[in-house]
Design a protein around this motif. Sequence first.
Motif, mmCIF file in Angstrom:
data_model
loop_
_atom_site.group_PDB
_atom_site.id
_atom_site.type_symbol
_atom_site.label_atom_id
_atom_site.label_comp_id
_atom_site.label_asym_id
_atom_site.label_seq_id
_atom_site.Cartn_x
_atom_site.Cartn_y
_atom_site.Cartn_z
ATOM 1 N N ALA A 255 -44.985 -12.490 -11.976
ATOM 2 C CA ALA A 255 -44.144 -11.314 -11.734
ATOM 3 C C ALA A 255 -44.020 -11.024 -10.242
ATOM 4 C CB ALA A 255 -44.728 -10.104 -12.464
ATOM 5 N N PHE A 256 -45.112 -11.103 -9.526
ATOM 6 C CA PHE A 256 -45.082 -10.829 -8.085
ATOM 7 C C PHE A 256 -44.298 -11.901 -7.328
ATOM 8 C CE2 PHE A 256 -49.383 -8.582 -8.742
ATOM 9 C CZ PHE A 256 -48.740 -7.396 -9.067
ATOM 10 N N ARG A 257 -44.403 -13.148 -7.764
ATOM 11 C CA ARG A 257 -43.641 -14.203 -7.096
ATOM 12 C C ARG A 257 -42.142 -14.030 -7.324
ATOM 13 N NH1 ARG A 257 -47.249 -19.754 -8.086
ATOM 14 N NH2 ARG A 257 -48.514 -19.539 -6.193
ATOM 15 N N SER A 291 -37.053 -26.186 7.921
ATOM 16 C CA SER A 291 -37.102 -25.216 9.012
ATOM 17 C C SER A 291 -38.460 -24.547 9.003
ATOM 18 C CB SER A 291 -35.999 -24.166 8.868
ATOM 19 O OG SER A 291 -36.269 -23.307 7.767
ATOM 20 N N ILE A 292 -38.803 -23.932 10.114
ATOM 21 C CA ILE A 292 -40.062 -23.192 10.194
ATOM 22 C C ILE A 292 -40.053 -22.041 9.205
ATOM 23 C CG2 ILE A 292 -41.429 -21.675 11.679
ATOM 24 C CD1 ILE A 292 -40.788 -23.511 14.001
ATOM 25 N N ALA A 293 -38.902 -21.380 9.048
ATOM 26 C CA ALA A 293 -38.803 -20.262 8.100
ATOM 27 C C ALA A 293 -39.119 -20.726 6.677
ATOM 28 C CB ALA A 293 -37.411 -19.647 8.158
ATOM 29 N N SER A 298 -42.879 -21.242 2.037
ATOM 30 C CA SER A 298 -43.645 -22.094 1.127
ATOM 31 C C SER A 298 -45.121 -21.721 1.153
ATOM 32 C CB SER A 298 -43.467 -23.562 1.519
ATOM 33 O OG SER A 298 -44.269 -24.399 0.720
ATOM 34 N N LEU A 299 -45.661 -21.498 2.350
ATOM 35 C CA LEU A 299 -47.068 -21.126 2.477
ATOM 36 C C LEU A 299 -47.333 -19.766 1.846
ATOM 37 C CD1 LEU A 299 -49.825 -21.940 3.638
ATOM 38 C CD2 LEU A 299 -49.178 -20.792 5.772
ATOM 39 N N GLN A 300 -46.427 -18.821 2.076
ATOM 40 C CA GLN A 300 -46.575 -17.493 1.483
ATOM 41 C C GLN A 300 -46.558 -17.574 -0.036
ATOM 42 O OE1 GLN A 300 -43.324 -15.414 3.305
ATOM 43 N NE2 GLN A 300 -44.308 -15.311 5.316
ATOM 44 N N HIS A 301 -45.623 -18.351 -0.571
ATOM 45 C CA HIS A 301 -45.487 -18.465 -2.026
ATOM 46 C C HIS A 301 -46.690 -19.145 -2.655
ATOM 47 C CE1 HIS A 301 -44.205 -20.521 -5.748
ATOM 48 N NE2 HIS A 301 -43.486 -19.433 -5.958
#
Length: 762
Positions: A255-257, A291-293, A298-301
Motif C-alpha cells: 500500500a505504501f509503495r 538517470s540519477i533520478a 529505485s533505491l527508495q522503492h
Amino acid sequence: MLFDAIKEHPALRLGQEETLGGMLNQDNLQVWLDQARVDGSISDSIVRGWIAALEVHIRTAGQRLETAKLFGNLLNEWLVDDAAQATASDADEPGAEPVEVGRKEMFEQREKLEALIFEAPSIDVSALESYLLNLFSEPDGQAALTFLRNSIVLRTERLLKETISGDDVKWIIKSILDDANVSDTKRVSLRGFLENKIILDEIASVLTVNVASLASWTWADGGVLMEMRRALNGKYRAATDPYVGLKLQPIFKDAFRTLYHNKAVWKDRAPRFTKEQNVQWQKSIGTVYASIALCRMSLQHEQFIAGQLVDSVDQANKEMAGYREGANDDAASEIVEEEAPATTVPQALLHLVSTECQLARLLHGQFTVLTTDLRWFGPSLAHESILTIMKFLGLPEPWLTFLHTFLRMPLRFGTDASVRRTQLFLWRNHDDVWLFDVDSERCAAAWTEMQHFAGLTGLEFNDEKTGSASVGGNLHPGLPRGDVRWGFLKFNPEDARFDIDQDVIDKHIEELGRQLRAARTVFSKVNVWNKYLAFIKCNCGDRPARCLGYDHARAMAHAIARVQKSALPGGGDIVSYLRTIISERFGVGDLPEGWFYIPMRAGGLDLRSPLAELFAVMDALRREKTPASFDPCLEEERVYYRNCQKSWEAHVDNISSAGESFISWEEYIRGREAQLHIWAQRYDMLKRIPLPSPVHKTPAVEALLARSNGNWDSMSFFDKWVVSTYGEEVAHKFGSFDPVDSTLIPLGMVNVFTQSRMKWDQ
C-alpha cells in the motif's frame, strides 16, 4: 615391515585414493617393494626415499591424531563452560528467583525502558488526525487515500479467512530463530518443533482458531518476560521473542509503495520538464533509459519505503532491512563473484551520502546533510499514535481491537516517509533518519516539519545523535548543531568526507580487551575476537565502495590493525595469545599458524582476519584507471553533446520541421540528474563495492588441494588466502591441509557451537 604396519594400523591406514606424501601410490609401492627384493638395479637410495616417505606419513598421522585430541579437548572445554553458564542463569527462567547481576548501564537503560512503557505520553489525537488529513487535502490526494484504505480493508479481511498450515508455522519459527536475542534454550526447543510434523500441525490449528476469533484474543496470565541483553555496541535490548504481524507487513508495504508512485501525492525534488521539453530532448538526445533520478527512485522503492517491513512471508527470516547493531562475521565466508552496491541499508546510506556529497559539491558547490535518531523509538511510540494512524489508514475491525489488546502487553522484567512540504525524502532506517540537499533552507524547513510531527506522535529526537553539516557554506541557523555520524565515522565538512573517529575506536579497544578476559574458553575467545573485529570493520564502513575511496580503505586497515595490537596483553598478536593459552591448558605448543585460521568443520579454530580482504580491495582500487569521482563526466557529457548534435544535423531534414533547433547546452546540462545516463552510470559505479584483487592459484596450491578436501572454485576469498599463505606450513605439519581426519570431528557439536548465541559479558 614398515609398510605392512601402516596397512594394518587403523589410524595409519591409507584410503583408496590417498598417497604417501602426495607422491607414492600405495598399490604401486607394494609392487615396487616386491621388485626391489630381486631387482638389483633399484638402488638403496631409492628404497631409503620410500622409507622416508613412510616415516613422514607416520609422523603426520600422529600429528593429526594429536590435533584431533586437542580439538576434542577445546570443544569439551566450551561445552563444560556453556553448561556452567546455563546453570548459573537458571534464575532468568520463569518461576525462578531473579538475581540482580549486570553492569551499571543495563540497570540505567532498564529503568528508562520501564518509565517509557508504563508512563504513556499524552497525545492530542484530534491534532494528529488533522495533520494526517491535511497530507491528502488535494482532490487527487483524497482519491489516493480512498484507494489505499480499500486495498488494506480487502486484504486484511481476506487474511482472517486463511487457514494456517504446518508449513506456515515453519517459517514463523524460522523468523524467530533469526532473531539473535533468542536464548539458546528456546532455540533448541524451536528447532525440535521444526522436525515434528504433529507439533507443527497442532500449533497451526491453534493459530487458525486464534486468528478466526481475533477480537477476543488476550494475553496469557502472568505477563510476558522481558530480558535485558547486551549488544556489541553496548546497548541493552529488552527482548520478548515474539511473532506478530508478519502477515500484515506485506499488505502495508504494498500500500505504501503504491502511494509512493502516485506523484499527485508524493512530491520529489527532481527537475520538472514540460511535455515540449521532453519532446525536444527525445529528438535531440534520444530516449532516457537511465538517470540519477531513476537510481534514487529505485533505491527508495527497494530499501526505504517501509524498509523495515518484509515483502513476503518468505522473506521473514532475513535480517530486518539490514538493521544490525553487531555484524555477521560469517560474511568472510561468502563467495562474491561480481561487484555490487551495498546489500544492507546502513551501508547503502553511507555510500549514498558520500556519493551525493561528491555530486552536489561538483555541480552546485554546496551540500547540506542532517542526521538524527528517534530516542527509544520502539518503546516510546505511544499506543494512541499507533492506533490513530492505523485507523486513519483503514485497518478495520477486528484488527484494531486485536492491536489495542496486543499493545497492552502485560510485562515483567527479568535480570519512512517524505517531508511533504519540503519535497525532501527522509532516508530512514528504523530509528535512524537522514536527509540531505544542495539547499540548506530546504533542509532547515524539513527539520522543522520533522519536529512538528514528532511532537504530535509523542516522539523525541536524541540530541546526542542529532547533527548537521554544510559543505561549501555556513550551517543554516535553523539546523541542529552536532556531529554527523555513521557508526564510528564522523563527517568532515571541510574535506567533504567521512573520517574514522579514533576516540570511539579507543573505547572499543578497551571493551574488546574486557570481553576477551571475560571469555573463559579458547573457542569463546575466538568467537569474541571474530565478532568484535567484524563489528568494528562494519562500523568503519565495512567493504568500502568507490565513493569512500582508497584513502578510507587504508584508514580502516590502520584502525583495525591498531585494535588487533592494542586489545591484547602486551600488544602481541592474536595467534601468539591463543597459542600461549593452549600450551598452558593443554600442553600443545607447536601448532602451525595456519591451523588457527582453518574452519572448525575441518578441525581448526576458524580465526578470522578482516585485513586480508581489505588490503586486496585497496589493491583493486589502486589499479583502477579512472578516478573514483564525477569529474570525468564533465568531459564525457561534452563529447556526448557534440556527437548528438552532429547526428541531429546529419538527419535534420528528416526529423525536424521548420524553425526547430537542437537543444541548447543550458537545457542539456539541466538534465544531468534527471535525463543524462552518463551521470547515472558514474553515480551507480561510485556506490558499487569493488571486488578484491583475486588470490591466484599457484601449482603448489593446486598440488596441495589435490591431496586435501578443498575445492578452489568453491572457496571464499578468505579461505583462498589462508590456503595460499599458510598451506605449505600446514601440509608440512599434517601431511595435507586437513589437520584432522574428518571422521574424527563431531560435526553435530560443532554446529551447536556455531549456531549458539554469543554470550557477551554483561
